[in-house]
Structures are given as structure tokens and as C-alpha cells.
Design a protein around this motif. Sequence first.
Motif, PDB file in Angstrom:
ATOM      1  N   VAL A  36      33.908  52.889  51.874  1.00 29.33           N
ATOM      2  CA  VAL A  36      34.829  51.780  51.572  1.00 29.33           C
ATOM      3  C   VAL A  36      36.092  51.942  52.432  1.00 29.33           C
ATOM      4  N   GLN A  37      36.308  51.011  53.331  1.00 29.55           N
ATOM      5  CA  GLN A  37      37.501  51.102  54.200  1.00 29.55           C
ATOM      6  C   GLN A  37      38.731  50.509  53.513  1.00 29.55           C
ATOM      7  N   GLU A  38      38.529  49.463  52.707  1.00 26.22           N
ATOM      8  CA  GLU A  38      39.682  48.832  52.029  1.00 26.22           C
ATOM      9  C   GLU A  38      39.183  48.142  50.769  1.00 26.22           C
ATOM     10  N   ILE A  39      39.973  48.222  49.711  1.00 29.19           N
ATOM     11  CA  ILE A  39      39.648  47.459  48.504  1.00 29.19           C
ATOM     12  C   ILE A  39      40.972  46.964  47.926  1.00 29.19           C
ATOM     13  N   ARG A  40      41.081  45.628  47.740  1.00 27.82           N
ATOM     14  CA  ARG A  40      42.379  45.064  47.331  1.00 27.82           C
ATOM     15  C   ARG A  40      42.137  43.955  46.299  1.00 27.82           C
ATOM     16  N   PHE A  41      42.946  43.987  45.237  1.00 31.86           N
ATOM     17  CA  PHE A  41      42.831  42.967  44.195  1.00 31.86           C
ATOM     18  C   PHE A  41      44.006  41.996  44.300  1.00 31.86           C
ATOM     19  N   GLU A  42      43.726  40.671  44.304  1.00 33.96           N
ATOM     20  CA  GLU A  42      44.791  39.650  44.373  1.00 33.96           C
ATOM     21  C   GLU A  42      44.672  38.750  43.159  1.00 33.96           C
ATOM     22  N   LYS A  43      45.786  38.636  42.444  1.00 33.30           N
ATOM     23  CA  LYS A  43      45.820  37.750  41.271  1.00 33.30           C
ATOM     24  C   LYS A  43      46.291  36.377  41.737  1.00 33.30           C
ATOM     25  N   ARG A  44      45.630  35.326  41.394  1.00 38.54           N
ATOM     26  CA  ARG A  44      46.014  33.969  41.835  1.00 38.54           C
ATOM     27  C   ARG A  44      46.107  33.058  40.626  1.00 38.54           C
ATOM     28  N   ALA A  45      47.133  33.283  39.817  1.00 32.59           N
ATOM     29  CA  ALA A  45      47.226  32.555  38.563  1.00 32.59           C
ATOM     30  C   ALA A  45      47.409  31.051  38.782  1.00 32.59           C
ATOM     31  N   LEU A  46      48.391  30.686  39.647  1.00 35.03           N
ATOM     32  CA  LEU A  46      48.688  29.261  39.824  1.00 35.03           C
ATOM     33  C   LEU A  46      47.530  28.534  40.499  1.00 35.03           C
ATOM     34  N   GLU A  47      47.027  29.182  41.511  1.00 38.01           N
ATOM     35  CA  GLU A  47      45.925  28.559  42.233  1.00 38.01           C
ATOM     36  C   GLU A  47      44.723  28.354  41.314  1.00 38.01           C
ATOM     37  N   ASP A  48      44.411  29.405  40.555  1.00 41.81           N
ATOM     38  CA  ASP A  48      43.266  29.298  39.649  1.00 41.81           C
ATOM     39  C   ASP A  48      43.522  28.241  38.582  1.00 41.81           C
ATOM     40  N   TYR A  49      44.745  28.289  38.073  1.00 39.54           N
ATOM     41  CA  TYR A  49      45.106  27.330  37.030  1.00 39.54           C
ATOM     42  C   TYR A  49      44.953  25.907  37.570  1.00 39.54           C
TER      43      TYR A  49
END
Lengths: 307, 492
Positions: A282-295
Motif C-alpha cells: 500500500v503506497q497511500e491510503i487516505r480518507f476524505e469526508k464529504r458531508a456537504l457534497e454527499d448531502y
Amino acid sequence: MIEVRNLTKVFSPRLGQAISSVSFNVENGEVVGFVGLNGAGKTTTIRIAAGVSLPTSGTVLLDGRDIMAEKTEASKTIGWVPETPNFEPTASALDAMRYFAGFYGINSAEAKTRSKELLGMMGLTGYESRKLRTYSQGMKKRFSLAVSMLTRPQNFLFDELLNGLDPEAIRFFRELTVQQKKENRAILLSSHILTEIESLADRVIFIHRGRIIKSVRPDELTSGVKSGGVLRIVLETVTDDALAYLKTLGRVETQRNTIVLSDFQGDSSQVNTELVTRRLRVQEIRFEKRALEDYFLQLIREVDAGR
Amino acid sequence: MIVRPFIFDIKRTLTSKSVLIIIGSILLISLAIIPLALPRIASVPSSDIPSILYYYDAGGFHFLVFTNDIYGNPVSKSGIELNLFSASNNFNHTVQVSTNSSGIGVSTISAPAIYQPENYDLTIETFPSFPSLEGGSTIRVPISSLPSGTVQSIPGGEFRTVTDRYNASRRNLQVIYSGPYGAPPTDYSIYYKPITPPSVIKGSYNESELTFFQNLTSIRSVYELPFADGLNRGTQVIFSIFKNGNATAFETSELSVEEFRPQLLVQSATSVGSSFFAGILGFLVPLVAIIGSYSSYGKDRITGVLESILARPITRRGLAISRFVSTLLAICIPTIASAIIVDLILNSVTGSLLSNDYLLAIMSGLVVEISAFVGLVFLLSHLLRSTGSLLGVSIGLFIVLDFFWNLIIFLAGTLFGGTQGSALYLQATIISYYANPAQFLNLVNSYVFQNANGLPIQTSNYGLTLSGLVFDGVAWAVVPFLAFLTLAVKRD
């Protein structure tokens, strides 16, 4: 304070209503995000509020003054930055600002001083005498912002202001908006960069197909919405085994050795462990929260499904 | 509060590159009045009556008709009517003569001999080549049946001055004379004598009293006059034709020395001014108005630049009026300045100013034309969606209204069976000018001078009255503007 009352706009009977009975307020000291898909009616609403377009019905009150009936007085209280600023191309920045200042009764000397100060504030020092046709789109946006602040108006209308701005300008704008809010000004901000709206807005108004569909505060964005986030994983080699595993966790899209996992609601470290166990590098693992976009996207889906 | 942007608008319109170029051109063109206004060398007017030689023989009178232009070149297909009349002989006969490619027409009228003191009356009538409101020219001279074959000339036809075809400031002498029975004059010579006051001209001169000039070689000859430059003003020059060896002149004529020299015609300021205003300035002003309006409003309106102004404390009506007035002023001021420059130039060249009434009428006409075209372009900018179509339609309008209007009227007239030059055609042309702002200055000129296409007319008979002119002017100045204003206020 900006009061939008029952605005309806029909460009042509064939096209139907561009916006329909749009009503909302932007209180003093409040930043309101105005969110919608392309063609939803954001720009039409803002242009009517700025006094450059005529509504078919309804009106906009700026500090209690009707932009239609009391145009001259109402316009004094508004600063408008359009999505695509368009100025007299052969005028220099300084001349154009002094020209605009004339409409507000600012005398020549004061206009010159104030214009230079604002242009400097927008990072346009050294470009004051250049003709506006030589300005880049980003510089025109900065110039437009400077013009909108000529008289320190009580209300601001920012239409996709962040489009075309570089990171430095975006940061400047963010600080400016916070400053204006502190000074009790009303700000209506439309943007496609939802993370900025999420971080700046006190309230978000959603418009879809010309109608206001929701108005929420940021803290309401995650409540009641079944939304996760996006997990971005970069592997040295993407294998079928890895994809089979990740598909059990959400929707998978692959771009070369990058896997984007949408609607992810699990623990990213657990995913990392599982992938390493499967002998994947695994070279990179990143979590992004997108509350407004998802909403927003979920809201759109719900509205469209209910039509 | 609105004064600064208003001044900015005027300055901006005036300093736009295209308008500056045209304003410069207009001011330069006003200088073109100088050569137009300078005194001109008067051409020798072509005579209305041709040179005519005649002789009588047993068959009757034989006429040789010669027509020429101002340079002495033969003119073909000229129509001349000759009428021979004698009350005592109860004789009346008419023939029509047409000249050939050598400018000569020949005709014979059979008539009995008649001896002095009785004469025939010869009436010569010429026909105009183009139908006009006036007729041709007519003269009546007495002629007699002389001894058979002796050639006579209708007075004034044998010696005439003509303009040198290579140098318009020089005059030459045209001589038309023939031997007996119209034969070439092989045995004849021309003599001359300048008579300067206080000397007086005698009834006749002998060959010895005159100076030899030329031998005649053909019926029509043109000679340079080398001696003319040394003659004083007021001098009369006697020319006589002698048959060689005969001391008595066959033909004698006297010409004033002024006829040998070019005369400078000082033109009237009004005549030159009216040609300039209607033909040049009135023609160009619509183009200036179109380019000025496009640059100050049309382009900004279509590209959205005006919105950056509309967001300021100004109403739609205020902005529309401000732009219209500033554009109008930006074009009217240099145009009126040009009219004043022209007037001053005319004054310095011709010594007289244009009448105040005429100048006022011209300036009003120019303002109407400018206002109409500015209003039309402003109006079009609310109806068209691209700068290219706006410019294209506007220039097209200029071309149709300014260049092709008369052609359109001609084609329409032909289609409906009209005849060019007829009174009805003229009336239709004048009335069509009411519908064309580019022709408004022509209407003003026609009304002021009571003249159309160079013909004196009473304009009221053709539908051109002062009230009609004023109404048309006000309509063109106001209606396009009001239509534009309505769209500017009511529509996005």
C-alpha cells in the motif's frame, strides 16, 4: 440584509421558468452558501438581486430597499462579483474604478486613493495602469472584488467567486469573508467548491431546477443523511483479490493503480491491515469526508425521485 | 452624481480608436472644401445653336449643320429642326436634321428663289438630349436666296472659341466655312485685327488692313491663338475670311479678347456648401454614427460590459439615456465643428459665409441623421445576439440606405412602370426620402433650394413641405430612440 421574495424568472415561454418563487433571507452578519447544479438558477437569482437582470415577478430587498423600485438607493448597499467579470476592456483598472466611484458620489481624489488601496489589497499593485483586457481571468476576479468593495457595502453577492482564483487568492477571500461577517455584513456566496462553502457558510441554501429545496445549517449536514466518505488507496499493483475485497466495502472505481472507494463507512486502518495481510504493497491510503457534497447529491436524488 | 460617468462616457466614446479615426477623417474631409471652393476656370459654354452654313441653288436651300462640344469635337446624333417660312410666298416647310459621326447634318428644303428686300425666316430649334422640364433652344434669322452656290453662315457660327482639349486654361478658335456649294475651302484665308479702345470698329476691312492668320484647309478647323496673350482687356478682335486674290471679305466676325482667356468663376458659398453637405458630410455621417454607437453601446451591451455599470447606483433608464446622449454629443460636436470649419473656409475662399438659416437647417439635418442612426444601432443591439451580426446588420443598413436607395427606387419605379425623369417619379423619390434617415439632408437641401436632382422645382408640388420636413426630422430623431429606450428598460 438581503431579502429575496418570490422571485420568478422566465427567459422565454418555450424554456419555462428559470427560477420559480425563490424566497430566502441573508441576515446581517451571516454567510449563506448558495448551492445547486449547473442551470439550477443560482446565477439568475444573484443577477436579479444585483439589479442587472429583471425578474418576471417578485423582488429583492436590500436593507429594506427594493432593487426594482428603488434601484439607485438599493444598489448603493450591494457589492456584486459576477461569475465572469466583464469590464470595459480598453480602460485601465484605475480609470475604471474611478469611473465606478463616480456613481457613488466619491470625489476624484478620494476615488483614486481608495482604488489604489483596494487594488493593492487584491494583489494588483503595479497593474493599476494596465488595460483590463490584459488581465487574466483571476486578475479580473480580484479586480471585480475590489470594485465591489469600493463603498464598503452592507451586502455582498459572490457568484462563483472562487472559480479561477489561485490558492493564495482563495485564502485571501476566505479571510475577507470572515472579516466582513465580523463587520455584520450579509454575504450570499455561490460556489461549486463545496468544501469552501462548508467551512465558511452559516447556512446553506440548496436550489434545484429553479426552486429552493432546502436550507440547512452546517451542523445539520450529517444528521439524517446516510453518508460515508471516500477512501483513496494507491497500491503498487492492483490485483483481483484486492478489488474483490474492496467491493465488499463500497462502490469501487479504478484509475491505474489508484482505487477510489465511495460510500465508505468503515475504518481505514483496518482496510490497510487487511490489504497488507493479502501481501499487497500500500503506497497511500487516505480518507476524505464529504458531508456537504454527499448531502447535496443525496438531496438531489431524493427530489428527483419524488418528482 | 451622474456627471462623472457621463463625462467618462463622452470621453470614452470620443477616444475610441474607430471614432477617432472617423472624426479625424471628417475634419480632414472638411478641408476638401478648399479645392471645391476655389475659383474655377470657366469652360467655354457649348452653344445651344449649332454652326450652320447654307447656300441656295435652283433646287432650293441646302443646309450644312455642324455640332461640337466645348473642345470643338464633333457631336453625333444631335437633333435640329429647321423651319423655313415666308408669309409673302405663302411658304412654310420644316425638316429635321440629325448629325452623323463627323458632327455634320445635311438637309435641303426645296423653295423658290426670293430676292431682297424680301427674306425667308429660318427658325432653328434644337432638342435636348435628355427630357427636362425646359425645352430646347430656338432662334429665328432672316436668310435670302443669294446667287447660286454662294455659301453664307448663320451669324455667330463661323468663328467660335473652344477650350483647348489638352489645357483647359487655353482657348482656341474654331472656324467653320466652306467653298461654293459646300465644297472644302481650299482657296480661302483667315485674317485678323485687334481693335483696342479708343479705336472703334469699322463696318468693313480690306485685306491690307488686316494681318494674315491661317489658310483654310477644311470646312471645320481649330486653330491655336498665339497672339491672344498679348492683347489688353476690352480688345475686340476682327476675324475675316478672304478668297485669295479678293480684297473683300466673305465673312467677318468680331470676338472679345475675354473669350480667348480663361475666366475664373468665383463660386457661391451656398452652392459649394450645399454640394459638400449633401454629397460628402451627409453621406459619411451615418457611417460615423453607426461605428460610434457600436463602439459606445452596442458592443458593450452584447458582450455584457454594460452590466458592470448597471450594478452601480443607476437605473436602466438613466444608463440608456446617458449612453445615448453621450454618443450623440460625441458625434454631433465634431460634425457640427466640421460644418463650421467648412463655413469659415468658404468665407475665406469665396468671401461670403453661408446664410445662418441654411447653416442652421444643415446642422439640424445632420443632428437628425446622427440621432436616427445612433437610435437604430442602439435598438438593434437589443434585438441581435452577437457583435458580428450587430455590426453586419448596421453596415448593411448604411449601404442600403446610403448607397443603394436610389437604385431601389429606380427598380421599384421600373417595376411599376414609372418613367425616370417624370414628375411622378420625382415625387415618388422625394416621398421615399422621408422613409430614409440617410437622405434627410438631401430633403433639407431640396427644400431650402427648391431644387431636386439639379432641376428647379416647387417642392410642395412633389410632397416636400416645411411641416412634412419638420415632422419627419422629429420622427427620425425621436422614434428609434424611444423604441430603444423601451427595450432597454423593459427587457434584459
